[in-house]
Structures are given as C-alpha cells and as structure tokens.
Enzyme design. Structure first.
Site, PDB file in Angstrom:
ATOM      1  N   SER A  24       0.824  -1.224   0.000  1.00 46.61           N
ATOM      2  CA  SER A  24       0.000   0.000   0.000  1.00 46.61           C
ATOM      3  C   SER A  24       0.851   1.263   0.000  1.00 46.61           C
ATOM      4  O   SER A  24       1.727   1.420   0.851  1.00 46.61           O
ATOM      5  CB  SER A  24      -0.887   0.040   1.246  1.00 46.61           C
ATOM      6  OG  SER A  24      -1.721  -1.074   1.273  1.00 46.61           O
ATOM      7  N   HIS A  55      -3.375   0.744  -4.540  1.00 44.11           N
ATOM      8  CA  HIS A  55      -2.750  -0.357  -5.267  1.00 44.11           C
ATOM      9  C   HIS A  55      -3.027  -0.204  -6.758  1.00 44.11           C
ATOM     10  O   HIS A  55      -4.173  -0.054  -7.166  1.00 44.11           O
ATOM     11  CB  HIS A  55      -3.303  -1.698  -4.786  1.00 44.11           C
ATOM     12  CG  HIS A  55      -2.792  -2.118  -3.444  1.00 44.11           C
ATOM     13  ND1 HIS A  55      -1.704  -2.930  -3.293  1.00 44.11           N
ATOM     14  CD2 HIS A  55      -3.211  -1.821  -2.210  1.00 44.11           C
ATOM     15  CE1 HIS A  55      -1.478  -3.119  -2.006  1.00 44.11           C
ATOM     16  NE2 HIS A  55      -2.379  -2.461  -1.323  1.00 44.11           N
ATOM     17  N   HIS A  77      -5.724  -9.145  -1.653  1.00 43.35           N
ATOM     18  CA  HIS A  77      -5.748  -9.437  -0.214  1.00 43.35           C
ATOM     19  C   HIS A  77      -6.918 -10.343   0.132  1.00 43.35           C
ATOM     20  O   HIS A  77      -7.968 -10.290  -0.520  1.00 43.35           O
ATOM     21  CB  HIS A  77      -5.901  -8.135   0.587  1.00 43.35           C
ATOM     22  CG  HIS A  77      -4.819  -7.126   0.370  1.00 43.35           C
ATOM     23  ND1 HIS A  77      -4.829  -6.241  -0.685  1.00 43.35           N
ATOM     24  CD2 HIS A  77      -3.683  -6.870   1.077  1.00 43.35           C
ATOM     25  CE1 HIS A  77      -3.748  -5.479  -0.627  1.00 43.35           C
ATOM     26  NE2 HIS A  77      -3.034  -5.835   0.428  1.00 43.35           N
ATOM     27  N   ALA A 107       2.900  -2.345   4.077  1.00 48.03           N
ATOM     28  CA  ALA A 107       2.669  -1.350   5.118  1.00 48.03           C
ATOM     29  C   ALA A 107       2.262  -2.121   6.364  1.00 48.03           C
ATOM     30  O   ALA A 107       1.510  -3.095   6.269  1.00 48.03           O
ATOM     31  CB  ALA A 107       1.554  -0.408   4.697  1.00 48.03           C
ATOM     32  N   MET A 205      -1.791  -7.128   6.955  1.00 49.21           N
ATOM     33  CA  MET A 205      -2.871  -7.954   6.392  1.00 49.21           C
ATOM     34  C   MET A 205      -2.469  -8.634   5.092  1.00 49.21           C
ATOM     35  O   MET A 205      -3.331  -8.980   4.279  1.00 49.21           O
ATOM     36  CB  MET A 205      -4.108  -7.073   6.145  1.00 49.21           C
ATOM     37  CG  MET A 205      -4.565  -6.273   7.363  1.00 49.21           C
ATOM     38  SD  MET A 205      -5.915  -5.153   6.940  1.00 49.21           S
ATOM     39  CE  MET A 205      -5.963  -4.115   8.429  1.00 49.21           C
ATOM     40  N   HIS A 241      -6.656   4.737   6.930  1.00 51.89           N
ATOM     41  CA  HIS A 241      -5.971   4.276   5.717  1.00 51.89           C
ATOM     42  C   HIS A 241      -5.245   5.417   4.999  1.00 51.89           C
ATOM     43  O   HIS A 241      -4.192   5.201   4.398  1.00 51.89           O
ATOM     44  CB  HIS A 241      -6.990   3.601   4.787  1.00 51.89           C
ATOM     45  CG  HIS A 241      -6.378   2.911   3.605  1.00 51.89           C
ATOM     46  ND1 HIS A 241      -5.415   1.918   3.745  1.00 51.89           N
ATOM     47  CD2 HIS A 241      -6.566   3.053   2.278  1.00 51.89           C
ATOM     48  CE1 HIS A 241      -5.049   1.502   2.535  1.00 51.89           C
ATOM     49  NE2 HIS A 241      -5.734   2.169   1.635  1.00 51.89           N
TER      50      HIS A 241
HETATM   51  N1  HPA Z   1      -2.643  -3.069  11.372  1.00 52.65           N
HETATM   52  C1  HPA Z   1      -2.772  -3.921  10.321  1.00 52.65           C
HETATM   53  N2  HPA Z   1      -2.361  -3.652   9.098  1.00 52.65           N
HETATM   54  C2  HPA Z   1      -1.784  -2.463   8.892  1.00 52.65           C
HETATM   55  C3  HPA Z   1      -1.606  -1.525   9.912  1.00 52.65           C
HETATM   56  C4  HPA Z   1      -2.065  -1.847  11.235  1.00 52.65           C
HETATM   57  O1  HPA Z   1      -1.954  -1.065  12.202  1.00 52.65           O
HETATM   58  N3  HPA Z   1      -1.002  -0.446   9.368  1.00 52.65           N
HETATM   59  C5  HPA Z   1      -0.812  -0.724   8.056  1.00 52.65           C
HETATM   60  N4  HPA Z   1      -1.280  -1.957   7.754  1.00 52.65           N
END
Ligand code: HPA
Length: 268
Positions: A24, A55, A77, A107, A205, A241
């Site tokens: 991301s 993306h 995902h 990320a 994730m 996000h």
């Molecule tokens: N949790 C899960 N996935 C993520 C996070 C988070 O805090 N930050 C970026 N992706």
C-alpha cells in the site's frame, strides 16, 4: 496458471531474476525500472484484480542496475474476498516464469515500541494468523513438497545483504517478526497486547500467504515493512488508511534507495 505464463511469454522476452511485490502506498517504485514494459493485471488470464485503494494493479518488467526485475504493483488481499489461491496466484505465476528471488514490501502497524511511523523494518520471520494457508488441499508435487520447511522463510543471506546495503546508505533498518492477520479491521488494543506477547513486532494484512507459496516453490524471500502507524492502543491516535498511504509515500525515497541497492545483491 499456464495461460498466464503463456501470455507473459508472448509479451516478455527473457526471464527476470528478481521480483518485487509493492504494498500500500509503495507503488511508485515501479517508475524506477529502466526500459519498462507494463502489463495491467486485467490483461493477464486468471490474474486477480487488486481493488484496494493505493494499489495500482500491474506488472512492470525492466531492469534495476542492469538486473532483470519484475515489479508487482498491487496485490490481492484476503480481506477483499479473494481466496488464498487468488492471493498467491501472482507469486506462483512469477515463480513458474523463472524468477529466483522475491522481495515483499508492505505497510504495517508498529507493535515494537522502538519503532515509529516511517521506520523501515526487515522481516526476520512471520506468524500466520490469517486462519488459512494457501497450501491447504491436494499438493502439487511438481511445485513443491507437501510439508515445506519454514525455518528460514526469509533468507538469512538476503537479510544480511539488505542490512549491509542499508548501513552503506546510512538508512536505519530495524528487524522484526511480522504477524499476518485477515483484516480488514485494524486490531483492537487487546489484540495488539496479545500479538506483542506472542512475539510479534509488526502487524499487517498481507505477505504471509505469498511467502508460504514462495518457500513451497523454493524461492528465496526478503521482506521489508514500512511502519505506517503505531499499532492500536500504543498511542491514543486512531488509525486510518489515508495516514497509512501518506507515510508509505513519505518513506518512498528511502525504500527506493534500499531496494535499488539490494536487488543486484540478490541476483548474484
Ligand atoms: N494493522 C494492520 N495492518 C496495517 C496496519 C495496522 O496497524 N497499518 C498498516 N497496515
């Protein structure tokens, strides 16, 4: 998968050595390739579209420092509703196409208190908490073993190379364990305390399923997380996000320099 490979062969001459999967907000790295050839996922038979904001959804073939490289800009995902088979389709296809090494970027939320937003972290190992595994079901022995070893899921040699390059460039690079969750909710503070207790430094994730199939097929892996936010409950800040994408973009230069220096080391 063979339709996808036939299609790529019809478009691309030669075989990339290294693949890079961009997470991301990290899609900009695709612009770093010399002599790029771009192929939208939607053109490739069987390739799942990537729908998450931030993306791009394309493969870009080209060179980094003279090394044939392919970039996956965007990934599917589980939280989008894709199956593990769909999530890992791209990695499987590129492995069959002939790549030898693969770099996963993502990320992640920072659980380890020594991290801060913008930290780059080398993934030393992972914990799969997605509740599924892409290798469930009949094993294709032509691709890999029924019970793959995962004791060095993230290549020790690759990690050493990345650390050396980071040091040479003056880029701070931490190291930690990535917990892969299903999402799409961010975690609760209680879940983050649990993850810290079981040994996780980062939470995200993605990545774990892709690393499993890469290991299954004998690819050596490197993983680099961008800490886009501290995990839930670590500070009073809420997680959103947009912030994840913004920090991703802010560390882009650092991550780009590190990737450009590391890729030739993996192809040697
Ligand atoms: N949790 C899960 N996935 C993520 C996070 C988070 O805090 N930050 C970026 N992706």
């Amino acid at each position: 998968m063979s339709d996808a490979i036939d299609f790529l062969r019809s478009r691309i001459s030669g075989t990339p050595k290294v693949a890079v999967v961009l997470g991301s907000g990290l899609g900009g790295f695709a612009h770093e390739l010399d002599e790029p050839t771009s192929i939208p996922y939607s053109d490739i038979p069987g390739w799942p579209a990537s729908t998450a904001v931030g993306h791009a959804g394309k493969l870009v073939f080209g060179q980094i420092g003279g090394v044939e490289t392919v970039v996956m800009a965007g990934r599917a995902h589980l939280y989008e509703g894709y199956t593990q088979q769909q999530v890992t389709f791209g990695v499987r296809t590129l492995a069959q196409f002939g790549i030898q090494a693969i770099i996963f970027t993502n990320a992640a939320g920072g659980i380890n208190l020594s991290y801060s937003p913008g930290s780059l972290v080398l993934i030393s190992d992972h914990i799969n908490l997605q509740g599924s595994n892409p290798l469930v079901g009949p094993n294709d022995d032509a691709l890999g073993p029924r019970f793959p070893d995962m004791s060095e899921a993230y290549s020790r040699a690759f990690r050493a190379a990345a650390r050396e390059e980071a040091q040479r460039l003056g880029i701070e690079l931490a190291e930690g364990v990535y917990a892969g969750l299903l999402g799409p909710t961010y975690e609760t503070p209680a879940e983050i305390r649990y993850l810290r207790a079981i040994g996780a430094d980062l939470v995200g994730m993605s990545t774990v399923g892709e690393v499993i199939v890469a290991n299954h097929m004998g690819l050596r892996c490197l993983g680099i997380s961008t800490v886009t936010n501290m995990a839930a409950g670590v500070t009073d800040a809420k997680i959103n996000h947009e912030e994840v994408l913004e920090i991703g973009r802010a560390v882009r230069a650092k991550l780009t320099d590190l990737l450009k220096a590391t890729i030739p080391r993996l192809a040697a």
